[in-house]
Design a protein around this motif. Structure first.
Motif, PDB file in Angstrom:
ATOM      1  N   CYS A 196       0.834  -1.202   0.000  1.00 12.73           N
ATOM      2  CA  CYS A 196       0.000   0.000   0.000  1.00 12.73           C
ATOM      3  C   CYS A 196       0.876   1.263   0.000  1.00 12.73           C
TER       4      CYS A 196
ATOM      5  N   CYS B  73      -0.612   5.768   2.484  1.00 12.75           N
ATOM      6  CA  CYS B  73       0.158   6.592   3.408  1.00 12.75           C
ATOM      7  C   CYS B  73       1.550   5.980   3.414  1.00 12.75           C
TER       8      CYS B  73
ATOM      9  N   CYS C 273       1.753  -1.044   4.378  1.00  9.62           N
ATOM     10  CA  CYS C 273       1.112  -2.322   4.699  1.00  9.62           C
ATOM     11  C   CYS C 273       1.059  -3.204   3.453  1.00  9.62           C
TER      12      CYS C 273
ATOM     13  N   CYS D 257      -6.648   0.145   6.661  1.00  4.78           N
ATOM     14  CA  CYS D 257      -7.359   1.312   7.201  1.00  4.78           C
ATOM     15  C   CYS D 257      -8.250   1.909   6.123  1.00  4.78           C
TER      16      CYS D 257
HETATM   17  S1  SF4 Z   1      -1.938   2.441   7.269  1.00  3.75           S
HETATM   18 FE1  SF4 Z   1      -3.599   2.339   5.748  1.00  3.75          FE
HETATM   19  S2  SF4 Z   1      -2.991   3.741   4.107  1.00  3.75           S
HETATM   20 FE2  SF4 Z   1      -1.195   3.393   5.348  1.00  3.75          FE
HETATM   21  S3  SF4 Z   1      -0.113   1.757   4.266  1.00  3.75           S
HETATM   22 FE3  SF4 Z   1      -1.426   0.789   5.847  1.00  3.75          FE
HETATM   23  S4  SF4 Z   1      -3.380   0.316   4.824  1.00  3.75           S
HETATM   24 FE4  SF4 Z   1      -2.232   1.753   3.533  1.00  3.75          FE
END
Ligand code: SF4
Length: 934
Positions: free
Chosen positions: A31, A34, A38, A66
């Motif tokens: 991901c 942000c 993750c 998230c």
């Molecule tokens: S906290 Fe949320 S937005 Fe950030 S990398 Fe993990 S899943 Fe993605």
């Protein structure tokens, strides 16, 4: 009926059974909604994204996702996507928003011709600055190969104080480089953190910690984010955390409830300091007492520290922080008692650098976590030094229950990377003679010329900000516009919104981007912007390069940069494309590899001039930091047969191995190397082999900083070699104190504090990552606009109503917004979410979108420069920490008052609506209601 209002089938219906004949598949990647990184599973049907969920097999998030992460599909479908290369329409003015589509070939020809000319004549006239990217190992390498010192990423306006303050003290820092061991902690103290970059893992860890009976104390002016579930919230005035730490240190020393053995053996507390020169002249054998060294009196560092904090009583700190004195004293007691009396030992044998074998590792179960709330002040470096010393007194460094390092940290104090320190290192057609960014050890390492003039455009590593390890991006545009220290030719900005939420003094900086000199030429002659979205910044570009999203490209979260290491060992990870790039989008990484070859930068070109790498995917596989070093961007499955870890010749097929392993490589260290790594013989030997560090010397914690003292001596004229300019001597002498101290933020000295009685700060919400998500149809439904959050007592005293329109004024500017009462903020502070407010039309939002009619940006009230005496007569100086150049975002002071009933119910200032860019989505309203339908 308009076509766009007709119901259309959704992209996916998760309840639908598989469609016969449809091709359903799941692809794994990382991901990037942000910076947490993750692991995610992207569910596709017929090649199109249906939905995204967390990857249960990923070590970081263990399947959790998230709101941002699961909304990644809307990033793909955003009408704000730039999809074609653009150039400013010939004859139009910058800022008019007039663009024409061009080919990539024209992009490369334009840049190759322009940058080639600069490189052949004066490479410093090219500046490359990047935002919150995760590829600084590549961008930094590229800038160095080009030969320009003018490179940095966003760190200088983010949290360089946290990085530098901790690294110069303990050899590591929070987040990617280390964090709280909540598995073994009993007390968790979080300071100056609302939502951070370790989002899902930290939430999981806090949840487990609380269920296991741990106590969580949050110290913050505002109770948001993680603090909402703290057992106790201790409100504190912004910019005063250093005073709190000084008092806590005093109380611990006075009570004797600290780890005396650790302090003596693992820090420089017993080093003897010559009382005249402040130089370390030897190492004593106890924490107390005066010695005679070569006929001169010297005292141990510990005594100097005790003396330093002697007057920092809880009452003293209470008057500064607003925390009652008994609460400060009790907090110190709780920390000391938990560390010392609730200690235990894990039966993990290890050997220290003196060869002493230990049967186990002693726990000091007090864990801290801190971030930008401490860092984004002009007194942040010394504040964070004080925090590092507090943690060291408690003995919580790389021990169970305390702070733990993550590879490649700990590193030598300071790490062995230096910035260029002479003009000789900046030459035409030649790579830069040093890394663009680094860690100076003394004035000799500064990036200044013979007259003390800054070598860098942002004045990083100059006498104004000597330890600016991440540069000062927040001053780049102002300095380039003014031609101070020199004019540049081309500014290349990658995914940084320097015309809006990433800049202070927004209105003027936008004007600077457009400004022309007496000859009618733009003061910044050429601006190229690479971004995936039509942000406020793109309208100032002469050339726009459409970037890919994280689902469309290869990436490496490298151990050479910012990996995702765990406490138990190095971890790196990758992104593997799950869909094809939209339109003509091209990853910036590919652009750099292509340009690198066209410009014949040595790393990207064979000696015969032929191209060395097909693209970024190939570069990641074959690049080595030095020929034959065996160290590259990825540590996993190295060696010809993929059997080697971290070091080994390039493996031709690492991508397959990463794909088979959830895009992650995890090298778990043997247990005897997992703790006390600053002094762990076996770990330090391993770290050297892995290329993380130099000789396996112990990394002793620097309670007293000889680096700081070297600058102070120069300022006092008592050190040979480079001398600061006269107007900066006093500033350097004051701030380069080898022991921590608290002083008010610099801005206060230039502010009438009675006229502007309130501190104003921002926080990042959980559901949005800076400005990245304003174009995301799902996330906009959580935050489409923001309020100024004010304590009801403060608001009522100012005659301001809950939900009412108000004016917020600093000495630098004013804005109109809406107010919301909140008990979750201390009365002397007002705050708002960062980067929700948008300029009209930006991010392809409709001109009346909430983001620009009700959302506002606090940045309008913050100045990037201050008229301090330090600047020299009639001049200004960066609004930054004088040690590191960290932007002082949270130092601004404001006042509030009601807007008149006759005034428009909309935010002010307002800027002309940005025009829609060619290639972006056609119907802007769709973004609000129907995005994601085919
Ligand atoms: S906290 Fe949320 S937005 Fe950030 S990398 Fe993990 S899943 Fe993605």
């Amino acid at each position: 009926m308009f076509a766009f209002l007709r119901p259309t089938p959704p992209v996916h219906d998760p309840l639908e059974p598989p469609v016969p004949g449809a091709s359903d598949e799941i692809k794994h990647t990382t991901c990037y909604m942000c910076a947490c990184r993750c692991g995610i599973r992207v569910h596709l049907r017929n090649g199109e994204v249906r939905y995204i969920d967390g990857n249960p097999a990923h070590p970081l998030n263990e399947g959790k996702i998230c709101a941002k992460g699961s909304s990644g599909i809307m990033k793909q479908h955003s009408p704000a996507r730039l999809t074609v290369p653009l150039k400013r329409r010939p004859g139009s003015a910058r800022g008019d928003g007039e663009y024409v589509e061009i080919s990539w070939d024209e992009v490369f020809t334009t840049l190759t011709e322009r940058l080639g000319r600069i490189r052949a004549t004066d490479p410093k006239r090219f500046a490359l600055f990047t935002g919150r990217d995760q590829m600084q190992a590549l961008t930094g390498l590229w800038a160095r190969q080009f030969g320009t010192p003018n490179y940095a990423a966003h760190g200088g306006f983010c949290s360089v104080n946290m990085a530098a303050g901790m690294i110069y003290s303990i050899g590591g820092s929070f987040w990617e480089f280390g964090g709280p061991d909540l598995e073994h902690a009993r007390l968790f103290v979080m300071i100056g953190t609302a939502e951070d970059h370790h989002s899902n893992p930290l939430k999981t860890a806090i949840s487990k910690f609380k269920r296991a009976g741990g106590r969580f104390v949050s110290i913050n002016p505002v109770r948001t984010g993680y603090s909402a579930i703290a057992d106790e919230w201790i409100p504190i005035r912004p910019g005063t955390d250093g005073a709190l730490f000084m008092a806590l240190i005093r109380e611990l020393i006075a009570s004797g409830e600290f780890d005396r053995d650790f302090v003596a053996r693992r820090t420089n507390a017993m080093d003897l300091v010559d009382l005249d020169s402040g130089l370390v002249v030897g190492r004593g054998d106890s924490l107390e007492g005066e010695r005679d060294v070569a006929g001169k009196p010297a005292r141990p560092v510990f005594e100097l520290l005790r003396e330093r904090v002697a007057d920092c009583t809880p009452e003293w700190a209470s008057a500064i922080t607003g925390i009652p004195a008994p609460r400060i004293a009790a907090l110190a007691r709780e920390m000391g008692e938990t560390a010392m009396r609730e200690s235990f030992e894990l039966p993990i044998p290890w050997t220290d650098t003196e060869g002493v074998e230990h049967a186990g590792v002693v726990a000091r179960p007090v864990a801290f976590h801190a971030m930008r709330g401490l860092a984004a002040h002009s007194n942040g470096f010394q504040t964070i030094r004080a925090l590092a010393i507090l943690m060291s007194l408690l003995g919580t460094i790389d021990r169970p229950g305390g702070f733990r390092h993550k590879a490649p940290f700990p590193k030598a104090i300071p790490p062995a990377v230096r910035p260029p320190n002479s003009w000789d290192q900046v030459r035409p057609m030649t790579p830069l003679g040093a890394a663009p960014l680094g860690f100076p050890t003394s004035p000799d390492d500064l990036s200044v010329g013979p007259e003390g003039e800054p070598i860098r455009l942002d004045k990083g590593f100059s006498w104004e900000h000597p330890l600016s390890a991440h540069g000062l991006m927040h001053n780049v545009i102002t300095n380039a516009w003014r031609g101070d220290p020199y004019r540049i030719d081309t500014l290349l900005i990658f995914m940084a919104n320097m015309a809006w939420n990433s800049t202070m003094n927004t209105a003027q900086v936008r004007a600077m981007l457009n400004d022309r000199d007496e000859a009618g030429e733009y003061r910044i002659p050429f601006i190229a912007v690479c971004d995936a979205f039509a942000s406020e910044m793109t309208q100032y570009a002469d050339l726009i390069l459409p970037d890919t999203t994280y689902l469309e490209r290869h990436d490496a979260m490298s151990l050479l940069d910012r990996p995702i290491s765990e406490f138990d060992g190095p971890v790196d990870s990758v992104r593997i494309p799950v869909v094809a790039p939209k339109g003509q989008c091209k990853p910036f990484q590919e652009v750099l590899i292509e340009l690198g070859w066209r410009l014949k930068l040595p790393v990207f070109t064979h000696p015969d001039g032929s191209r060395k790498y097909r693209g970024y995917e190939d570069f990641i596989v074959r690049y080595e930091t030095a020929p034959g070093s065996g160290i590259g961007f990825l540590g996993g499955w190295r060696g010809a047969d993929g059997e080697k870890s971290l070091v080994g010749e390039p493996n031709p097929r690492p991508w397959e191995k990463y794909a088979e392993n959830n895009c992650v490589f995890h090298h778990e260290l043997p247990r005897n190397m997992q703790y006390m790594r600053n002094w762990n013989r076996d770990y330090l030997a391993f770290a050297r082999q892995a290329g993380f560090n130099g000789p396996p010397e112990p990394i002793r914690i620097q309670l007293y900083s000889p680096v700081m003292q070297s600058f102070r001596l120069a300022a006092q004229g008592r050190r040979e070699g480079r001398q600061p300019p006269a107007h900066l001597r006093e500033r350097i002498e004051r701030h380069f104190d080898p022991l921590p101290f608290w002083s008010p933020p610099l801005e206060y000295a230039a502010t009438d504090l009675e006229q502007y009685p309130l501190n104003a700060i921002t926080q990042r919400p959980m559901a949005m990552y800076h400005s990245w998500d304003s174009q995301n149809a799902w996330l906009r439904q959580i935050h489409s606009h923001n309020y100024l959050m004010v304590n009801p007592a403060t608001a009522r005293a100012a005659g301001v109503k809950d939900g009412g329109w108000i004016w917020v004024e600093s000495q630098w500017g004013r804005l109109r917004c809406m107010c919301r009462y909140s008990e979750a903020v201390e009365p002397g502070t007002v705050w708002t979410w960062n980067a929700i407010g948008k300029s009209r039309g930006a991010w392809n939002l409709g001109p009346q979108a909430d983001e620009s009619s009700k959302g506002f940006l606090l940045n309008h009230l913050i100045s990037e420069e201050l008229p301090l005496p330090d600047a020299g007569p009639g001049k200004t100086i960066s609004n930054s920490d004088p040690v590191t150049g960290q932007a002082g975002w949270y130092d601004v002071r404001v006042r509030i008052g009601p807007a008149h009933a006759d005034e428009p119910k909309e935010v002010w200032p307002r800027f002309p609506a940005m025009k829609q860019m060619p290639g972006t989505g056609i119907i802007r309203k769709v973004q609000a209601y129907f995005a994601g339908t085919k």
